[in-house]
Design a protein around this motif. Structure first.
Motif, PDB file in Angstrom:
ATOM      1  N   ARG A  38       1.292  -1.146   0.100  1.00  0.00           N
ATOM      2  CA  ARG A  38       0.163  -0.131  -0.131  1.00  0.00           C
ATOM      3  C   ARG A  38       0.967   1.061  -0.206  1.00  0.00           C
ATOM      4  NH1 ARG A  38      -5.092  -0.359   3.813  1.00  0.00           N
ATOM      5  NH2 ARG A  38      -5.966   1.358   1.635  1.00  0.00           N
ATOM      6  N   ASP A  51      -3.400   5.048  -1.114  1.00  0.00           N
ATOM      7  CA  ASP A  51      -4.296   4.615  -1.028  1.00  0.00           C
ATOM      8  C   ASP A  51      -4.239   4.645   0.522  1.00  0.00           C
ATOM      9  OD1 ASP A  51      -2.843   2.824  -0.383  1.00  0.00           O
ATOM     10  OD2 ASP A  51      -3.526   1.222  -2.081  1.00  0.00           O
ATOM     11  N   PHE A  61      -9.814  10.474  -3.215  1.00  0.00           N
ATOM     12  CA  PHE A  61     -10.024   8.732  -3.660  1.00  0.00           C
ATOM     13  C   PHE A  61     -11.130   8.547  -4.526  1.00  0.00           C
ATOM     14  CE2 PHE A  61      -7.237   7.224   0.611  1.00  0.00           C
ATOM     15  CZ  PHE A  61      -6.071   8.410   0.007  1.00  0.00           C
ATOM     16  N   GLN A 104      -9.923   7.633  -8.081  1.00  0.00           N
ATOM     17  CA  GLN A 104      -9.506   6.575  -8.279  1.00  0.00           C
ATOM     18  C   GLN A 104     -10.431   5.026  -7.962  1.00  0.00           C
ATOM     19  OE1 GLN A 104      -6.079   5.827  -5.548  1.00  0.00           O
ATOM     20  NE2 GLN A 104      -5.709   7.885  -5.326  1.00  0.00           N
ATOM     21  N   ARG A 153      -9.674   2.034   0.481  1.00  0.00           N
ATOM     22  CA  ARG A 153      -8.783   3.160   0.273  1.00  0.00           C
ATOM     23  C   ARG A 153      -9.577   3.893   2.299  1.00  0.00           C
ATOM     24  NH1 ARG A 153     -10.167   2.749  -4.324  1.00  0.00           N
ATOM     25  NH2 ARG A 153      -8.786   2.815  -6.378  1.00  0.00           N
ATOM     26  N   ILE A 205     -14.577   3.649   0.667  1.00  0.00           N
ATOM     27  CA  ILE A 205     -13.129   4.869   0.913  1.00  0.00           C
ATOM     28  C   ILE A 205     -13.926   4.851   2.766  1.00  0.00           C
ATOM     29  CG2 ILE A 205     -12.187   7.003   1.475  1.00  0.00           C
ATOM     30  CD1 ILE A 205     -13.622   6.866  -1.630  1.00  0.00           C
TER      31      ILE A 205
END
Length: 252
Positions: free
Chosen positions: A5, A83, A127, A130, A140, A183
């Protein structure tokens, strides 16, 4: 899993932020370590040079426009899109409503609340962007350091505590806004932690040692970092969104 990560950690010059960088790098994470003191960040990256992960340092002021974008861009340039974002930068302020220094109020609100609000907006937007192509197939993580005084009113420390009350509200609101994209927005609420925080903020050393005598052994930054590592390592469908940790003997 925390290896492979990519993380950004603010407040990495000292205290909890520094411990989080060390812990994540030991877990194999690649980390952008951000803080105000360049020499301390350089020292940190040297200390973790042989760890399974990797760390690069970016010195700067989190209250400055564009700094969060710079941190995310650094991560992407080095390894790819981040992330994980850990917001550990913050300031304390001793004193009551009547007894605290009003000359420091504005800076406290700027660092602890407004700067964080800007960070959360930038990071959550990135995020979410993404997550759209992969339909949130992986988690994330946004992790924010709050405080137990952001939940329980303290007449002895209300100005600092009020900024944490505000932070706690932001974190929960953002969690609700972005959770459908997988998220995970997590609030960590430490109690008494022995770190450089108290000295930097100007808390009375004798007062703090009395607190330590009554409530200790106190937490250390590594205790908080270990919890954060555990939280972001949960499977995608599992979210520990609000965690309080205290010294076992701490009552309030």
């Amino acid at each position: 899993m925390t290896d492979r990560r990519i993380a950004v950690v603010t407040g990495a010059s000292s205290g909890i932020g520094r411990a989080v960088v060390r812990d994540l790098v030991q877990r194999g994470t690649r980390v952008v370590a951000a803080g105000r003191r360049a020499e301390r960040l350089t020292e940190l990256t040297e200390q973790v040079r042989t760890a399974p992960g990797h760390a690069v340092a970016v010195a700067g002021d989190i209250t400055q426009a564009g700094h969060t974008e710079e941190l995310l861009a650094t991560a992407e340039r080095e390894w790819g899109p981040a992330d994980v974002f850990v917001a550990a930068a913050g300031q304390g302020l001793p004193g009551t409503v009547l007894g605290s220094d009003p000359e420091r109020w504005e800076r406290l609100v700027e660092v602890n609340y407004l700067a964080l609000l800007r960070q959360l907006r930038v990071v959550a937007a990135e995020f979410r962007k993404q997550a759209e192509p992969d339909d949130g197939a992986r988690a994330r993580d946004v992790v924010v350091i709050g405080s137990t005084v952001g939940r329980q009113v303290s007449a002895a420390n209300p100005v600092y505590g009020s900024t944490k009350f505000a932070v706690h509200s932001l974190v929960e609101a953002l969690r609700q806004e972005v959770c459908h994209h997988n998220i995970r927005v997590t609030l960590i609420e430490p109690g008494f932690v022995r770190s450089g925080f108290q000295e930097a903020a100007g808390y009375d050393a004798a007062w703090f040692e009395a607190i330590a005598e009554e409530n200790g052994p106190l937490l250390v930054p590594e205790d908080v970092a270990d919890v954060i590592g555990y939280v972001i390592g949960r499977p995608t469908h599992v979210h520990l969104d609000d965690i309080r940790l205290r010294p076992t003997r701490q009552r309030p």
